[in-house]
Design a protein around this motif. Structure first.
Motif, PDB file in Angstrom:
ATOM      1  N   MET A   1       0.844  -1.202   0.000  1.00 11.94           N
ATOM      2  CA  MET A   1       0.000   0.000   0.000  1.00 11.94           C
ATOM      3  C   MET A   1       0.878   1.249   0.000  1.00 11.94           C
ATOM      4  N   LEU A   2       0.538   2.205  -0.863  1.00 11.81           N
ATOM      5  CA  LEU A   2       1.274   3.468  -0.883  1.00 11.81           C
ATOM      6  C   LEU A   2       0.936   4.276   0.365  1.00 11.81           C
ATOM      7  N   ASN A   3       1.936   4.990   0.889  1.00 10.10           N
ATOM      8  CA  ASN A   3       1.654   5.833   2.051  1.00 10.10           C
ATOM      9  C   ASN A   3       1.043   7.159   1.592  1.00 10.10           C
ATOM     10  N   GLN A   4       0.618   7.958   2.553  1.00 10.49           N
ATOM     11  CA  GLN A   4      -0.100   9.179   2.211  1.00 10.49           C
ATOM     12  C   GLN A   4       0.765  10.159   1.427  1.00 10.49           C
ATOM     13  N   GLU A   5       2.043  10.229   1.750  1.00 16.09           N
ATOM     14  CA  GLU A   5       2.943  11.134   1.022  1.00 16.09           C
ATOM     15  C   GLU A   5       3.070  10.707  -0.433  1.00 16.09           C
ATOM     16  N   GLN A   6       3.174   9.398  -0.674  1.00 16.97           N
ATOM     17  CA  GLN A   6       3.274   8.907  -2.043  1.00 16.97           C
ATOM     18  C   GLN A   6       1.984   9.165  -2.822  1.00 16.97           C
ATOM     19  N   ILE A   7       0.853   8.992  -2.160  1.00 11.78           N
ATOM     20  CA  ILE A   7      -0.435   9.287  -2.798  1.00 11.78           C
ATOM     21  C   ILE A   7      -0.502  10.759  -3.187  1.00 11.78           C
ATOM     22  N   THR A   8      -0.119  11.630  -2.263  1.00  9.54           N
ATOM     23  CA  THR A   8      -0.173  13.077  -2.502  1.00  9.54           C
ATOM     24  C   THR A   8       0.767  13.471  -3.632  1.00  9.54           C
ATOM     25  N   GLN A   9       1.963  12.908  -3.656  1.00  9.96           N
ATOM     26  CA  GLN A   9       2.929  13.232  -4.708  1.00  9.96           C
ATOM     27  C   GLN A   9       2.426  12.784  -6.078  1.00  9.96           C
ATOM     28  N   ALA A  10       1.835  11.588  -6.137  1.00 12.13           N
ATOM     29  CA  ALA A  10       1.319  11.082  -7.412  1.00 12.13           C
ATOM     30  C   ALA A  10       0.178  11.966  -7.920  1.00 12.13           C
ATOM     31  N   ALA A  11      -0.730  12.348  -7.024  1.00 18.10           N
ATOM     32  CA  ALA A  11      -1.845  13.211  -7.420  1.00 18.10           C
ATOM     33  C   ALA A  11      -1.351  14.571  -7.886  1.00 18.10           C
ATOM     34  N   ALA A  12      -0.355  15.115  -7.194  1.00 15.35           N
ATOM     35  CA  ALA A  12       0.190  16.424  -7.563  1.00 15.35           C
ATOM     36  C   ALA A  12       0.845  16.380  -8.940  1.00 15.35           C
ATOM     37  N   ALA A  13       1.516  15.271  -9.258  1.00 11.67           N
ATOM     38  CA  ALA A  13       2.170  15.143 -10.567  1.00 11.67           C
ATOM     39  C   ALA A  13       1.136  15.101 -11.694  1.00 11.67           C
ATOM     40  N   ILE A  14       0.033  14.390 -11.478  1.00  9.66           N
ATOM     41  CA  ILE A  14      -1.021  14.329 -12.494  1.00  9.66           C
ATOM     42  C   ILE A  14      -1.686  15.691 -12.639  1.00  9.66           C
ATOM     43  N   HIS A  15      -1.903  16.353 -11.523  1.00 12.41           N
ATOM     44  CA  HIS A  15      -2.518  17.685 -11.549  1.00 12.41           C
ATOM     45  C   HIS A  15      -1.642  18.667 -12.324  1.00 12.41           C
ATOM     46  N   ALA A  16      -0.351  18.624 -12.070  1.00 17.76           N
ATOM     47  CA  ALA A  16       0.580  19.509 -12.780  1.00 17.76           C
ATOM     48  C   ALA A  16       0.608  19.194 -14.268  1.00 17.76           C
ATOM     49  N   ALA A  17       0.544  17.913 -14.611  1.00 19.02           N
ATOM     50  CA  ALA A  17       0.552  17.515 -16.017  1.00 19.02           C
ATOM     51  C   ALA A  17      -0.655  18.094 -16.747  1.00 19.02           C
ATOM     52  N   GLU A  18      -1.816  18.076 -16.097  1.00 17.47           N
ATOM     53  CA  GLU A  18      -3.004  18.640 -16.725  1.00 17.47           C
ATOM     54  C   GLU A  18      -2.882  20.161 -16.862  1.00 17.47           C
ATOM     55  N   GLN A  19      -2.414  20.817 -15.816  1.00 20.69           N
ATOM     56  CA  GLN A  19      -2.306  22.270 -15.849  1.00 20.69           C
ATOM     57  C   GLN A  19      -1.279  22.743 -16.871  1.00 20.69           C
ATOM     58  N   GLU A  20      -0.185  21.999 -17.004  1.00 21.87           N
ATOM     59  CA  GLU A  20       0.908  22.399 -17.899  1.00 21.87           C
ATOM     60  C   GLU A  20       0.760  21.811 -19.296  1.00 21.87           C
ATOM     61  N   ARG A  21      -0.286  20.996 -19.491  1.00 19.96           N
ATOM     62  CA  ARG A  21      -0.569  20.411 -20.806  1.00 19.96           C
ATOM     63  C   ARG A  21       0.590  19.561 -21.314  1.00 19.96           C
ATOM     64  N   ARG A  22       1.182  18.805 -20.419  1.00 23.05           N
ATOM     65  CA  ARG A  22       2.241  17.880 -20.848  1.00 23.05           C
ATOM     66  C   ARG A  22       2.132  16.619 -19.995  1.00 23.05           C
ATOM     67  N   PRO A  23       2.183  15.434 -20.649  1.00 21.37           N
ATOM     68  CA  PRO A  23       2.022  14.181 -19.908  1.00 21.37           C
ATOM     69  C   PRO A  23       3.143  13.975 -18.891  1.00 21.37           C
ATOM     70  N   THR A  24       2.817  13.253 -17.830  1.00 16.86           N
ATOM     71  CA  THR A  24       3.792  12.875 -16.827  1.00 16.86           C
ATOM     72  C   THR A  24       4.056  11.384 -16.917  1.00 16.86           C
ATOM     73  N   ARG A  25       5.049  10.917 -16.200  1.00 17.05           N
ATOM     74  CA  ARG A  25       5.360   9.490 -16.199  1.00 17.05           C
ATOM     75  C   ARG A  25       4.261   8.720 -15.474  1.00 17.05           C
ATOM     76  N   ALA A  26       4.026   7.507 -15.908  1.00 14.34           N
ATOM     77  CA  ALA A  26       3.037   6.649 -15.257  1.00 14.34           C
ATOM     78  C   ALA A  26       3.426   6.414 -13.799  1.00 14.34           C
ATOM     79  N   VAL A  27       2.430   6.422 -12.922  1.00 12.38           N
ATOM     80  CA  VAL A  27       2.694   6.217 -11.498  1.00 12.38           C
ATOM     81  C   VAL A  27       3.336   4.858 -11.259  1.00 12.38           C
ATOM     82  N   THR A  28       2.932   3.844 -12.030  1.00 12.46           N
ATOM     83  CA  THR A  28       3.458   2.489 -11.811  1.00 12.46           C
ATOM     84  C   THR A  28       4.925   2.345 -12.220  1.00 12.46           C
TER      85      THR A  28
END
Length: 267
Positions: A1-28
């Protein structure tokens, strides 16, 4: 199970990718052993972040409803995503292709509720009773994480799609309301044109044999978490065509026959 910090970091990376209009690396790629529950926790964290920025939940979507798609993603059930208020567009919308990462269009039916749906025993009859009307819809999907990593060739997994809010990016609603008691929804179909060329055709029966089964699945999936489907929410029941890529200059038209049509274009 991912810890809360890892969950938050993954969500932030996806959020930034949408805002900046550039794909990010897959979480897996970073967390190869992440579970489906981890992925839904990432999705929930991202949606919570959007709500702090002023967005509101307007409904939900179901994806990966076809057996072929499930086999390709190595799962045996659909997935779901959250629809926010800024994702909805009127028939005839002109969309900016550059605002989305890898945009694609799918053909669906949307259920609009008049009554609350909740519990692990929700049935198709319950969905039909709780539905105010059904309306043709196009779903705009986008991949905020690379489908194929450009550096390694790594293909993203279903956990990445779920983390990415099941690729939900937009919904274009038709104008003709369908009384679900007067029409056999299984036989509702559409022809999808891109630039006047037929790209896809399909019947709503392709969604778990009846599109209302998509809504049943969402309600039951939420039941253990105490989440209900509320009156006024829009619920996408699942695509009955494959996704068609959308590019600047493309014009789409979905002809639902007696149920009307939907047009949208990309600049």
């Amino acid at each position: 199970m991912l810890n809360q910090e890892q969950i938050t970091q993954a969500a932030a990376a996806i959020h930034a990718a949408e805002q900046e209009r550039r794909p990010t690396r897959a979480v897996t790629l970073t967390h190869p052993d992440m579970s489906l529950d981890d992925a839904y926790r990432v999705q929930a964290r991202w949606m919570a972040l959007k709500q702090t920025e002023g967005r509101a939940v307007s409904g939900y979507k179901i994806g990966l409803t076809s057996r072929a798609m499930q086999l390709s993603m190595h799962i045996d059930e659909p997935d779901y995503g959250t629809l926010l208020d800024d994702m909805f567009f009127a028939n005839g919308a002109v969309l900016d292709a550059a605002q989305y990462t890898d945009p694609r269009i799918e053909v669906e039916l949307a259920f609009v509720l008049k009554e609350r749906l909740a519990g692990a025993q929700v049935s198709v009859d319950d969905v039909m009773q709780a539905t105010d009307y059904v309306v043709p819809a196009l779903e705009l999907i986008a991949a905020r994480s690379y489908r194929v990593d450009p550096d390694s060739g790594y293909v993203r997994k279903v956990q990445d799609t779920i983390s990415d809010n099941a690729a939900a990016a937009g919904v274009i609603l038709g104008e003709q309301r369908i009384d679900p008691h007067n029409v056999d929804l299984r036989w509702c179909g559409a022809v999808l044109y891109r630039n006047e060329v037929v790209e896809e055709t399909g019947l709503a029966a392709g969604v778990l044999d009846h599109p209302a089964n998509g809504i049943v699945w969402i309600a039951r999936r939420f039941a253990p978490h105490g989440i209900a489907l509320e009156p006024g929410q829009v619920l996408l029941s699942g695509s009955f065509t494959r996704p068609v890529p959308a590019r600047a200059g493309d014009v789409f038209r979905a002809d639902y026959g007696d149920q009307g049509s939907i047009d949208c274009s990309f600049r």
